[in-house]
Design a protein around this motif. Structure first.
Motif, PDB file in Angstrom:
ATOM      1  N   MET A   1     -33.804  16.709  39.165  1.00  0.00           N
ATOM      2  CA  MET A   1     -33.378  17.051  37.835  1.00  0.00           C
ATOM      3  C   MET A   1     -33.877  15.970  36.882  1.00  0.00           C
ATOM      4  O   MET A   1     -33.714  14.784  37.149  1.00  0.00           O
ATOM      5  N   LEU A   2     -34.445  16.398  35.787  1.00  0.00           N
ATOM      6  CA  LEU A   2     -34.921  15.473  34.770  1.00  0.00           C
ATOM      7  C   LEU A   2     -33.753  14.938  33.946  1.00  0.00           C
ATOM      8  O   LEU A   2     -32.695  15.575  33.857  1.00  0.00           O
ATOM      9  N   LEU A   3     -33.963  13.799  33.311  1.00  0.00           N
ATOM     10  CA  LEU A   3     -32.937  13.201  32.461  1.00  0.00           C
ATOM     11  C   LEU A   3     -32.498  14.181  31.377  1.00  0.00           C
ATOM     12  O   LEU A   3     -31.300  14.314  31.107  1.00  0.00           O
ATOM     13  N   SER A   4     -33.430  14.887  30.770  1.00  0.00           N
ATOM     14  CA  SER A   4     -33.084  15.859  29.721  1.00  0.00           C
ATOM     15  C   SER A   4     -32.196  16.972  30.272  1.00  0.00           C
ATOM     16  O   SER A   4     -31.280  17.446  29.589  1.00  0.00           O
ATOM     17  N   GLU A   5     -32.427  17.394  31.508  1.00  0.00           N
ATOM     18  CA  GLU A   5     -31.610  18.438  32.134  1.00  0.00           C
ATOM     19  C   GLU A   5     -30.207  17.915  32.435  1.00  0.00           C
ATOM     20  O   GLU A   5     -29.221  18.652  32.296  1.00  0.00           O
ATOM     21  N   LEU A   6     -30.117  16.651  32.862  1.00  0.00           N
ATOM     22  CA  LEU A   6     -28.813  16.041  33.118  1.00  0.00           C
ATOM     23  C   LEU A   6     -27.989  16.022  31.837  1.00  0.00           C
ATOM     24  O   LEU A   6     -26.823  16.414  31.824  1.00  0.00           O
ATOM     25  N   LYS A   7     -28.602  15.594  30.749  1.00  0.00           N
ATOM     26  CA  LYS A   7     -27.899  15.541  29.467  1.00  0.00           C
ATOM     27  C   LYS A   7     -27.484  16.947  29.010  1.00  0.00           C
ATOM     28  O   LYS A   7     -26.370  17.144  28.533  1.00  0.00           O
ATOM     29  N   LYS A   8     -28.365  17.909  29.174  1.00  0.00           N
ATOM     30  CA  LYS A   8     -28.077  19.287  28.760  1.00  0.00           C
ATOM     31  C   LYS A   8     -26.909  19.856  29.566  1.00  0.00           C
ATOM     32  O   LYS A   8     -25.978  20.431  29.006  1.00  0.00           O
ATOM     33  N   THR A  54     -38.497   6.538  38.575  1.00  0.00           N
ATOM     34  CA  THR A  54     -37.355   7.435  38.469  1.00  0.00           C
ATOM     35  C   THR A  54     -36.283   6.792  37.593  1.00  0.00           C
ATOM     36  O   THR A  54     -36.238   5.567  37.437  1.00  0.00           O
ATOM     37  N   ILE A  55     -35.427   7.635  37.059  1.00  0.00           N
ATOM     38  CA  ILE A  55     -34.223   7.163  36.380  1.00  0.00           C
ATOM     39  C   ILE A  55     -33.154   7.055  37.466  1.00  0.00           C
ATOM     40  O   ILE A  55     -33.003   7.956  38.298  1.00  0.00           O
ATOM     41  N   VAL A  56     -32.419   5.956  37.475  1.00  0.00           N
ATOM     42  CA  VAL A  56     -31.375   5.757  38.477  1.00  0.00           C
ATOM     43  C   VAL A  56     -30.019   5.717  37.784  1.00  0.00           C
ATOM     44  O   VAL A  56     -29.819   4.977  36.819  1.00  0.00           O
ATOM     45  N   LEU A  57     -29.119   6.543  38.296  1.00  0.00           N
ATOM     46  CA  LEU A  57     -27.752   6.615  37.815  1.00  0.00           C
ATOM     47  C   LEU A  57     -26.876   6.126  38.964  1.00  0.00           C
ATOM     48  O   LEU A  57     -26.916   6.700  40.056  1.00  0.00           O
ATOM     49  N   GLN A  58     -26.106   5.064  38.740  1.00  0.00           N
ATOM     50  CA  GLN A  58     -25.257   4.535  39.803  1.00  0.00           C
ATOM     51  C   GLN A  58     -23.806   4.926  39.553  1.00  0.00           C
ATOM     52  O   GLN A  58     -23.278   4.726  38.455  1.00  0.00           O
ATOM     53  N   LEU A  59     -23.192   5.515  40.580  1.00  0.00           N
ATOM     54  CA  LEU A  59     -21.786   5.892  40.526  1.00  0.00           C
ATOM     55  C   LEU A  59     -20.976   4.934  41.384  1.00  0.00           C
ATOM     56  O   LEU A  59     -21.437   4.494  42.437  1.00  0.00           O
ATOM     57  N   TRP A  60     -19.762   4.642  40.943  1.00  0.00           N
ATOM     58  CA  TRP A  60     -18.904   3.710  41.660  1.00  0.00           C
ATOM     59  C   TRP A  60     -17.452   4.137  41.475  1.00  0.00           C
ATOM     60  O   TRP A  60     -17.057   4.573  40.399  1.00  0.00           O
ATOM     61  N   SER A  61     -16.673   4.035  42.520  1.00  0.00           N
ATOM     62  CA  SER A  61     -15.252   4.359  42.446  1.00  0.00           C
ATOM     63  C   SER A  61     -14.438   3.111  42.712  1.00  0.00           C
ATOM     64  O   SER A  61     -14.684   2.397  43.687  1.00  0.00           O
ATOM     65  N   PRO A  88     -38.346   7.353  29.753  1.00  0.00           N
ATOM     66  CA  PRO A  88     -39.054   8.633  29.691  1.00  0.00           C
ATOM     67  C   PRO A  88     -38.220   9.721  30.376  1.00  0.00           C
ATOM     68  O   PRO A  88     -37.234   9.425  31.052  1.00  0.00           O
ATOM     69  N   ASP A  89     -38.609  10.959  30.189  1.00  0.00           N
ATOM     70  CA  ASP A  89     -37.892  12.085  30.790  1.00  0.00           C
ATOM     71  C   ASP A  89     -38.367  12.269  32.226  1.00  0.00           C
ATOM     72  O   ASP A  89     -39.246  13.080  32.506  1.00  0.00           O
ATOM     73  N   LEU A  90     -37.779  11.488  33.122  1.00  0.00           N
ATOM     74  CA  LEU A  90     -38.163  11.485  34.535  1.00  0.00           C
ATOM     75  C   LEU A  90     -37.064  12.081  35.402  1.00  0.00           C
ATOM     76  O   LEU A  90     -35.950  12.316  34.946  1.00  0.00           O
ATOM     77  N   GLU A  91     -37.388  12.263  36.684  1.00  0.00           N
ATOM     78  CA  GLU A  91     -36.400  12.700  37.665  1.00  0.00           C
ATOM     79  C   GLU A  91     -35.297  11.650  37.779  1.00  0.00           C
ATOM     80  O   GLU A  91     -35.558  10.451  37.721  1.00  0.00           O
ATOM     81  N   VAL A  92     -34.073  12.139  37.978  1.00  0.00           N
ATOM     82  CA  VAL A  92     -32.915  11.257  38.120  1.00  0.00           C
ATOM     83  C   VAL A  92     -32.524  11.193  39.591  1.00  0.00           C
ATOM     84  O   VAL A  92     -32.430  12.211  40.266  1.00  0.00           O
ATOM     85  N   GLU A  93     -32.335   9.975  40.063  1.00  0.00           N
ATOM     86  CA  GLU A  93     -31.769   9.736  41.393  1.00  0.00           C
ATOM     87  C   GLU A  93     -30.391   9.128  41.192  1.00  0.00           C
ATOM     88  O   GLU A  93     -30.147   8.436  40.207  1.00  0.00           O
ATOM     89  N   VAL A  94     -29.508   9.379  42.137  1.00  0.00           N
ATOM     90  CA  VAL A  94     -28.150   8.863  42.040  1.00  0.00           C
ATOM     91  C   VAL A  94     -27.880   7.927  43.210  1.00  0.00           C
ATOM     92  O   VAL A  94     -28.136   8.277  44.365  1.00  0.00           O
ATOM     93  N   GLU A  95     -27.374   6.737  42.892  1.00  0.00           N
ATOM     94  CA  GLU A  95     -26.938   5.789  43.916  1.00  0.00           C
ATOM     95  C   GLU A  95     -25.425   5.911  44.037  1.00  0.00           C
ATOM     96  O   GLU A  95     -24.712   5.934  43.035  1.00  0.00           O
ATOM     97  N   TYR A  96     -24.967   6.003  45.285  1.00  0.00           N
ATOM     98  CA  TYR A  96     -23.526   6.075  45.530  1.00  0.00           C
ATOM     99  C   TYR A  96     -23.236   5.407  46.860  1.00  0.00           C
ATOM    100  O   TYR A  96     -24.004   5.540  47.815  1.00  0.00           O
ATOM    101  N   GLN A  97     -22.114   4.726  46.939  1.00  0.00           N
ATOM    102  CA  GLN A  97     -21.755   3.963  48.124  1.00  0.00           C
ATOM    103  C   GLN A  97     -21.332   4.856  49.272  1.00  0.00           C
ATOM    104  O   GLN A  97     -20.388   5.628  49.147  1.00  0.00           O
TER     105      GLN A  97
END
Length: 153
Positions: A1-8, A54-61, A88-97
């Protein structure tokens, strides 16, 4: 998913949820602790130089169980990151523990954002002499590396 799609998708959501590959949800009190641009420079086994960004989004609890990230706040975080880091409008990867930091591809199923497993692959099969018809994904190797036909024995 691209950054623009995540925002949308986030801007249309009533609440934000991330579904893990096993069908469980990331706890609803998660935080977005990082948004960044990841650049990987490497040489594949065929000797070709490559760059992957890639764009990296890190999630943490944490243990702040009353915390909830609302959709408009996620969009705000993403917009700020995009502007300040000139993303840039790149693919998003998610980091999660998990047992260690897991990195997932990001999708959306109409209700939740979906975290899907990433797989390794040879980028230079022709240089390695690997016939595409004979390759088998090594997904099974995580549970038992010696299953006949999984290509690792």
């Amino acid at each position: 998913m691209l950054l623009s799609e995540l925002k949308k998708n986030a801007s249309k959501a009533l609440k934000i949820g991330f579904e893990l590959p096993n069908g469980k949800l990331v706890p609803s009190h998660f935080h977005v602790t990082e948004v960044g641009l990841s650049t990987k420079r490497f040489i594949d086994c065929g000797g070709q130089k490559r760059i992957k960004e890639t764009i990296v989004l890190q999630l943490w609890s944490a243990n702040d169980y009353n915390h909830r990230l609302h959709p408009e706040k996620l969009v705000e975080i993403l917009t700020l990151s995009e502007r300040e880091l000139q993303l840039p409008d790149l693919e998003v990867e998610v980091e999660y523990q998990g047992e260690t930091i897991n990195i997932y591809n990001l999708g959306h199923n109409g209700k939740y954002f979906t975290l899907t497993a990433q797989l390794t692959d040879c980028l230079a099969k022709d240089a390695c002499g690997i016939d595409e018809r004979q390759t088998t994904p090594l997904i099974k190797a995580a549970s038992d590396p010696c299953i006949p036909g999984n290509g690792c024995c």
